[in-house]
Design a protein around this motif. Structure first.
Motif, PDB file in Angstrom:
ATOM      1  N   ALA A 219     -10.672  13.098   3.795  1.00  0.00           N
ATOM      2  CA  ALA A 219     -11.578  13.436   4.896  1.00  0.00           C
ATOM      3  C   ALA A 219     -11.302  12.558   6.114  1.00  0.00           C
ATOM      4  O   ALA A 219     -11.254  13.046   7.259  1.00  0.00           O
ATOM      5  CB  ALA A 219     -13.029  13.281   4.444  1.00  0.00           C
ATOM      6  N   VAL A 220     -11.112  11.261   5.888  1.00  0.00           N
ATOM      7  CA  VAL A 220     -10.812  10.336   6.982  1.00  0.00           C
ATOM      8  C   VAL A 220      -9.496  10.723   7.658  1.00  0.00           C
ATOM      9  O   VAL A 220      -9.393  10.752   8.892  1.00  0.00           O
ATOM     10  CB  VAL A 220     -10.738   8.879   6.465  1.00  0.00           C
ATOM     11  CG1 VAL A 220     -10.205   7.946   7.548  1.00  0.00           C
ATOM     12  CG2 VAL A 220     -12.111   8.418   5.999  1.00  0.00           C
ATOM     13  N   PHE A 221      -8.494  11.025   6.852  1.00  0.00           N
ATOM     14  CA  PHE A 221      -7.182  11.404   7.395  1.00  0.00           C
ATOM     15  C   PHE A 221      -7.295  12.680   8.229  1.00  0.00           C
ATOM     16  O   PHE A 221      -6.771  12.753   9.350  1.00  0.00           O
ATOM     17  CB  PHE A 221      -6.195  11.601   6.248  1.00  0.00           C
ATOM     18  CG  PHE A 221      -4.807  11.969   6.700  1.00  0.00           C
ATOM     19  CD1 PHE A 221      -3.939  10.992   7.171  1.00  0.00           C
ATOM     20  CD2 PHE A 221      -4.368  13.291   6.660  1.00  0.00           C
ATOM     21  CE1 PHE A 221      -2.655  11.333   7.596  1.00  0.00           C
ATOM     22  CE2 PHE A 221      -3.095  13.636   7.086  1.00  0.00           C
ATOM     23  CZ  PHE A 221      -2.234  12.656   7.557  1.00  0.00           C
ATOM     24  N   VAL A 234       2.095  21.186  11.791  1.00  0.00           N
ATOM     25  CA  VAL A 234       1.859  20.261  10.683  1.00  0.00           C
ATOM     26  C   VAL A 234       1.180  19.010  11.238  1.00  0.00           C
ATOM     27  O   VAL A 234       1.628  18.431  12.230  1.00  0.00           O
ATOM     28  CB  VAL A 234       3.176  19.883   9.991  1.00  0.00           C
ATOM     29  CG1 VAL A 234       2.917  18.877   8.876  1.00  0.00           C
ATOM     30  CG2 VAL A 234       3.855  21.132   9.427  1.00  0.00           C
ATOM     31  N   VAL A 235       0.099  18.608  10.602  1.00  0.00           N
ATOM     32  CA  VAL A 235      -0.696  17.498  11.120  1.00  0.00           C
ATOM     33  C   VAL A 235      -0.246  16.172  10.524  1.00  0.00           C
ATOM     34  O   VAL A 235      -0.147  16.022   9.306  1.00  0.00           O
ATOM     35  CB  VAL A 235      -2.193  17.717  10.828  1.00  0.00           C
ATOM     36  CG1 VAL A 235      -3.011  16.497  11.243  1.00  0.00           C
ATOM     37  CG2 VAL A 235      -2.688  18.953  11.561  1.00  0.00           C
ATOM     38  N   PHE A 236       0.035  15.224  11.397  1.00  0.00           N
ATOM     39  CA  PHE A 236       0.347  13.859  11.007  1.00  0.00           C
ATOM     40  C   PHE A 236      -0.597  12.929  11.764  1.00  0.00           C
ATOM     41  O   PHE A 236      -1.204  13.313  12.759  1.00  0.00           O
ATOM     42  CB  PHE A 236       1.795  13.494  11.354  1.00  0.00           C
ATOM     43  CG  PHE A 236       2.835  14.236  10.560  1.00  0.00           C
ATOM     44  CD1 PHE A 236       3.094  13.876   9.245  1.00  0.00           C
ATOM     45  CD2 PHE A 236       3.546  15.278  11.115  1.00  0.00           C
ATOM     46  CE1 PHE A 236       4.054  14.536   8.508  1.00  0.00           C
ATOM     47  CE2 PHE A 236       4.514  15.951  10.384  1.00  0.00           C
ATOM     48  CZ  PHE A 236       4.772  15.584   9.077  1.00  0.00           C
ATOM     49  N   MET A 237      -0.669  11.688  11.312  1.00  0.00           N
ATOM     50  CA  MET A 237      -1.459  10.675  12.002  1.00  0.00           C
ATOM     51  C   MET A 237      -0.522   9.802  12.837  1.00  0.00           C
ATOM     52  O   MET A 237       0.476   9.297  12.333  1.00  0.00           O
ATOM     53  CB  MET A 237      -2.228   9.808  10.992  1.00  0.00           C
ATOM     54  CG  MET A 237      -3.077   8.715  11.631  1.00  0.00           C
ATOM     55  SD  MET A 237      -4.061   7.766  10.426  1.00  0.00           S
ATOM     56  CE  MET A 237      -5.378   8.942  10.081  1.00  0.00           C
ATOM     57  N   MET A 284       2.598   9.912  10.473  1.00  0.00           N
ATOM     58  CA  MET A 284       2.155   9.521   9.138  1.00  0.00           C
ATOM     59  C   MET A 284       1.539  10.686   8.364  1.00  0.00           C
ATOM     60  O   MET A 284       0.591  11.325   8.825  1.00  0.00           O
ATOM     61  CB  MET A 284       1.144   8.376   9.265  1.00  0.00           C
ATOM     62  CG  MET A 284       0.612   7.835   7.966  1.00  0.00           C
ATOM     63  SD  MET A 284      -0.480   6.407   8.267  1.00  0.00           S
ATOM     64  CE  MET A 284       0.733   5.107   8.501  1.00  0.00           C
ATOM     65  N   SER A 285       2.077  10.949   7.176  1.00  0.00           N
ATOM     66  CA  SER A 285       1.508  11.944   6.276  1.00  0.00           C
ATOM     67  C   SER A 285       0.367  11.305   5.486  1.00  0.00           C
ATOM     68  O   SER A 285       0.142  10.091   5.560  1.00  0.00           O
ATOM     69  CB  SER A 285       2.580  12.463   5.319  1.00  0.00           C
ATOM     70  OG  SER A 285       2.983  11.423   4.434  1.00  0.00           O
ATOM     71  N   GLN A 290      -2.139   6.550   2.753  1.00  0.00           N
ATOM     72  CA  GLN A 290      -2.628   5.823   1.585  1.00  0.00           C
ATOM     73  C   GLN A 290      -1.836   4.531   1.379  1.00  0.00           C
ATOM     74  O   GLN A 290      -2.405   3.480   1.080  1.00  0.00           O
ATOM     75  CB  GLN A 290      -2.522   6.701   0.339  1.00  0.00           C
ATOM     76  CG  GLN A 290      -3.483   7.886   0.327  1.00  0.00           C
ATOM     77  CD  GLN A 290      -3.228   8.814  -0.841  1.00  0.00           C
ATOM     78  OE1 GLN A 290      -2.207   9.489  -0.891  1.00  0.00           O
ATOM     79  NE2 GLN A 290      -4.149   8.837  -1.791  1.00  0.00           N
ATOM     80  N   HIS A 291      -0.525   4.618   1.535  1.00  0.00           N
ATOM     81  CA  HIS A 291       0.311   3.418   1.400  1.00  0.00           C
ATOM     82  C   HIS A 291       0.006   2.405   2.500  1.00  0.00           C
ATOM     83  O   HIS A 291      -0.031   1.196   2.255  1.00  0.00           O
ATOM     84  CB  HIS A 291       1.794   3.798   1.429  1.00  0.00           C
ATOM     85  CG  HIS A 291       2.326   4.288   0.129  1.00  0.00           C
ATOM     86  ND1 HIS A 291       2.145   5.579  -0.316  1.00  0.00           N
ATOM     87  CD2 HIS A 291       3.026   3.658  -0.852  1.00  0.00           C
ATOM     88  CE1 HIS A 291       2.720   5.731  -1.503  1.00  0.00           C
ATOM     89  NE2 HIS A 291       3.249   4.573  -1.844  1.00  0.00           N
ATOM     90  N   ALA A 292      -0.209   2.891   3.715  1.00  0.00           N
ATOM     91  CA  ALA A 292      -0.493   1.985   4.833  1.00  0.00           C
ATOM     92  C   ALA A 292      -1.817   1.257   4.628  1.00  0.00           C
ATOM     93  O   ALA A 292      -1.940   0.073   4.972  1.00  0.00           O
ATOM     94  CB  ALA A 292      -0.516   2.762   6.149  1.00  0.00           C
ATOM     95  N   LEU A 293      -2.812   1.941   4.052  1.00  0.00           N
ATOM     96  CA  LEU A 293      -4.075   1.265   3.750  1.00  0.00           C
ATOM     97  C   LEU A 293      -3.859   0.198   2.679  1.00  0.00           C
ATOM     98  O   LEU A 293      -4.484  -0.870   2.719  1.00  0.00           O
ATOM     99  CB  LEU A 293      -5.119   2.282   3.290  1.00  0.00           C
ATOM    100  CG  LEU A 293      -5.632   3.254   4.366  1.00  0.00           C
ATOM    101  CD1 LEU A 293      -6.668   4.195   3.767  1.00  0.00           C
ATOM    102  CD2 LEU A 293      -6.211   2.511   5.564  1.00  0.00           C
ATOM    103  N   GLY A 294      -2.971   0.479   1.717  1.00  0.00           N
ATOM    104  CA  GLY A 294      -2.618  -0.543   0.740  1.00  0.00           C
ATOM    105  C   GLY A 294      -1.976  -1.742   1.414  1.00  0.00           C
ATOM    106  O   GLY A 294      -2.229  -2.896   1.044  1.00  0.00           O
ATOM    107  N   ALA A 295      -1.153  -1.477   2.430  1.00  0.00           N
ATOM    108  CA  ALA A 295      -0.527  -2.566   3.182  1.00  0.00           C
ATOM    109  C   ALA A 295      -1.567  -3.380   3.927  1.00  0.00           C
ATOM    110  O   ALA A 295      -1.463  -4.607   4.036  1.00  0.00           O
ATOM    111  CB  ALA A 295       0.502  -1.989   4.157  1.00  0.00           C
TER     112      ALA A 295
END
Length: 314
Positions: A219-221, A234-237, A284-285, A290-295
């Motif tokens: 939802a946030v993405f 195609v939607v990216f961030m 960003m897909s 998700q990986h970036a939030l982990g970072a």
């Protein structure tokens, strides 16, 4: 007279526990492509084809230099990834000051053989775009900083100036090897950092934590991606959208300051061989988000992987 067979012994408690454990669902990160040898070869091939190699070394020397670079390109990409975020520019690139500082820290600037002025001169030479490439329609341009193929050219020019012209190395291949050895500590640190992050967020406990929050993260993405894009694409961030999410999350602390947001962004991104004719490396897909939030979690804790699953949950 058969051969004795030793049967494995399992207690009733262990049997019941194993039998009652449901199989794991597919990991959340399966769509994430890591840096394979094939991908890194593609990166080197693209960068080599665009750098002004002919102005630095003879064509007969190319195979030997490529062979040296092939074994170390993961480290070169890792250093570039980090340096390219320090300027805070959303197009990402290595600026002149950061390039000089890296070389000074590696002991490659001694004030005699190689001075800061030499590094600046080599930086400017690497920054000049190949005449043939000027005719191309680049999707991504960076007028002030080195993109990845220019960073490779900068390293080759420095290896030539520092080691070949001074005859410390008998060939450019040996000079590149000497340069990479000098950069060894910086390379090893960035590679270990990336490996620690990926192992931590891909463990089962962290996998479970991510899955618990999948709906919220999706939802946030969705709400914060592609806000300026036309319908149907195609939607990216974007990086700026990612920064906005971090601001709303109150994600920054003493260790993870706003200037480090770019590094978290790039740590979460899958490496792309193409960074000039495609802007995908800036887009960003969801799995990269998700990986970036982990970072972000990783960097907020000064690179510690302890309690990663708990901190992801938080």
């Amino acid at each position: 007279d058969g051969v004795p067979v030793q049967m494995l012994r399992v207690t009733e408690t262990e049997f019941v526990a194993a039998k009652g454990r449901p199989p794991r669902t597919p990991a959340w990160f399966l769509a994430f492509q890591g840096e394979t040898d094939a991908l890194l070869r593609d990166c080197l091939e693209v960068d080599w084809s665009r750098a002004k190699i002919g102005r630095i070394l003879d064509e007969s020397e190319w195979p030997a230099v490529i062979d040296v670079l092939s074994g170390s390109y993961k480290g070169i990409v890792a250093i570039y990834r980090y340096l390219s975020t320090l300027s805070g520019d959303s197009s990402f690139g290595v600026n002149q000051m950061e390039a000089a500082e890296l070389m000074a820290q590696a002991g490659l600037v001694d004030g005699k053989v190689t001075r800061i002025a030499d590094v600046d001169r080599l930086f400017i030479a690497a920054k000049v775009m190949n005449v043939e490439l000027k005719r191309g329609r680049f999707t991504v341009r960076n007028e002030k900083a080195l993109v990845r193929h220019q960073f490779l050219e900068f390293l080759l020019r420095l290896a030539n100036q520092r080691f070949v012209q001074t005859r410390e190395a008998s060939s450019i291949a040996e000079g590149v090897r000497c340069l990479l050895k000098a950069l060894g500590d910086a390379t090893a640190f960035r590679l270990a950092e990336l490996d620690a992050l990926m192992r931590a967020i891909h463990e089962d406990d962290a996998d479970d934590a991510y899955k618990r929050h999948t709906a919220t993260l999706q939802a946030v993405f969705k709400q914060n991606s592609g806000l300026n894009l036309p319908l149907g694409v195609v939607v990216f961030m974007s990086f700026s959208e990612f920064q906005e999410v971090l601001e709303r999350m109150d994600a920054f602390n003493a260790e993870f300051t706003r200037p480090r947001a770019g590094f978290a962004f790039r740590l979460g991104m899958m490496t792309q061989a193409e960074e000039s004719y495609s802007s995908r490396f800036q887009e960003m897909s969801f799995v990269e988000f998700q990986h970036a939030l982990g970072a972000v979690v990783f960097l907020r804790a000064s690179g510690s992987t302890e309690r990663m699953a708990e901190r992801v949950d938080e």
